[in-house]
Motif scaffolding. Structure first.
Motif, short mmCIF file in Angstrom:
data_model
loop_
_atom_site.label_atom_id
_atom_site.label_comp_id
_atom_site.label_asym_id
_atom_site.label_seq_id
_atom_site.Cartn_x
_atom_site.Cartn_y
_atom_site.Cartn_z
N UNK A 159 0.82 -1.22 0.00
CA UNK A 159 0.00 0.00 0.00
C UNK A 159 0.85 1.27 0.00
N UNK A 160 1.90 1.26 -0.80
CA UNK A 160 2.80 2.42 -0.83
C UNK A 160 2.06 3.71 -1.18
N UNK A 161 1.20 3.65 -2.19
CA UNK A 161 0.49 4.86 -2.60
C UNK A 161 -0.41 5.39 -1.49
N UNK A 162 -0.98 4.46 -0.71
CA UNK A 162 -1.86 4.88 0.38
C UNK A 162 -1.06 5.49 1.54
N UNK A 170 9.59 -1.06 1.43
CA UNK A 170 9.29 0.28 0.93
C UNK A 170 10.42 1.27 1.24
N UNK A 171 11.43 0.80 1.98
CA UNK A 171 12.62 1.65 2.17
C UNK A 171 13.33 1.89 0.84
N UNK A 172 12.99 1.07 -0.15
CA UNK A 172 13.58 1.24 -1.48
C UNK A 172 12.69 2.10 -2.38
N UNK A 173 11.61 2.63 -1.80
CA UNK A 173 10.67 3.47 -2.55
C UNK A 173 10.88 4.93 -2.12
N UNK A 174 11.43 5.72 -3.01
CA UNK A 174 11.79 7.10 -2.64
C UNK A 174 10.56 7.96 -2.35
N UNK A 175 9.41 7.60 -2.91
CA UNK A 175 8.19 8.36 -2.60
C UNK A 175 7.82 8.19 -1.13
N UNK A 176 8.06 6.99 -0.62
CA UNK A 176 7.75 6.71 0.78
C UNK A 176 8.81 7.33 1.69
N UNK A 177 10.07 7.04 1.43
CA UNK A 177 11.12 7.56 2.32
C UNK A 177 11.19 9.08 2.25
N UNK A 178 10.80 9.65 1.12
CA UNK A 178 10.80 11.11 0.98
C UNK A 178 9.83 11.80 1.91
N UNK A 179 8.88 11.05 2.44
CA UNK A 179 7.92 11.64 3.39
C UNK A 179 8.64 12.17 4.63
N UNK A 180 9.83 11.64 4.90
CA UNK A 180 10.56 12.08 6.10
C UNK A 180 10.98 13.54 6.00
N UNK A 208 17.06 -8.75 8.43
CA UNK A 208 16.57 -10.08 8.05
C UNK A 208 16.21 -10.14 6.57
N UNK A 209 15.70 -9.03 6.04
CA UNK A 209 15.30 -8.98 4.64
C UNK A 209 16.46 -8.62 3.72
N UNK A 210 17.61 -8.30 4.31
CA UNK A 210 18.77 -7.94 3.50
C UNK A 210 18.62 -6.63 2.77
N UNK A 211 17.88 -5.72 3.38
CA UNK A 211 17.62 -4.42 2.74
C UNK A 211 18.79 -3.47 3.01
N UNK A 212 19.30 -2.89 1.94
CA UNK A 212 20.41 -1.95 2.08
C UNK A 212 19.92 -0.64 2.70
N UNK A 213 20.75 -0.09 3.58
CA UNK A 213 20.39 1.18 4.21
C UNK A 213 20.99 2.37 3.46
N UNK A 214 21.70 2.06 2.39
CA UNK A 214 22.25 3.16 1.59
C UNK A 214 21.12 3.92 0.91
N UNK A 215 21.22 5.22 0.96
CA UNK A 215 20.21 6.04 0.30
C UNK A 215 19.00 6.34 1.14
#
Lengths: 55, 100
Positions: B12-15, B41-51, B67-74
């Protein structure tokens, strides 16, 4: 009590049963996320209810 | 008033974006906590840009991300690399909490 149920992925058997039971004692409103209208109107609904339940 | 959004799926990224922007436009504050597959969704700039929006604070569960192996870069520096303590704080501080 005014209770808002937001169905993120549509109704399920469980959500329908619980909402049906709850409706006997409370003022219940159900919104399917995909049929919400505007985001602004959903925000108004969220803050105008005493409790919000997400499914 | 304060709206808490627990993001524990990536469906639900758009929501997440739409509700956050709508709440802010109406003068509310928004607290977002991301965990489990919501961290995708940490890889979705529209979501992280909300910060970067005024009145929005964001945190994510570092344990879930690892656990998900998600990069924290960016990931924007304004996002708190946190824990379930942040989730507890959100539930304590928010007037209403929704889950997406």
């Amino acid at each position: 009590m005014k209770i808002l149920h937001i169905l993120n992925d549509g109704p399920t058997d469980l959500s329908s049963k619980i909402i049906g039971t709850q409706s006997k004692e409370h003022e219940v409103k159900v919104i399917e996320l995909s049929k919400k209208g505007s985001y602004e109107s959903l925000i108004d609904e969220i803050f105008s209810h005493d409790k919000v339940v997400s499914w | 008033m304060k709206l808490g959004i627990l993001v524990n799926t990536d469906r639900h990224a758009n929501d997440v974006v739409g509700l956050t922007k709508a709440a802010v436009s109406k003068g509310h504050e928004v607290i977002i906590f991301m965990m489990d597959s919501g961290n995708k969704l940490l890889e979705n700039s529209s979501v992280t840009g909300l910060s970067n929006e005024a009145g929005v604070s964001m945190a994510f569960c570092d344990h879930s991300a690892q656990k998900l192996g998600i990069s924290k870069e960016g990931i924007p520096g304004k996002m708190n690399c946190g824990s379930q303590f942040d989730n507890a704080n959100m539930n304590s501080q928010a007037d209403r909490v929704i889950v997406l």
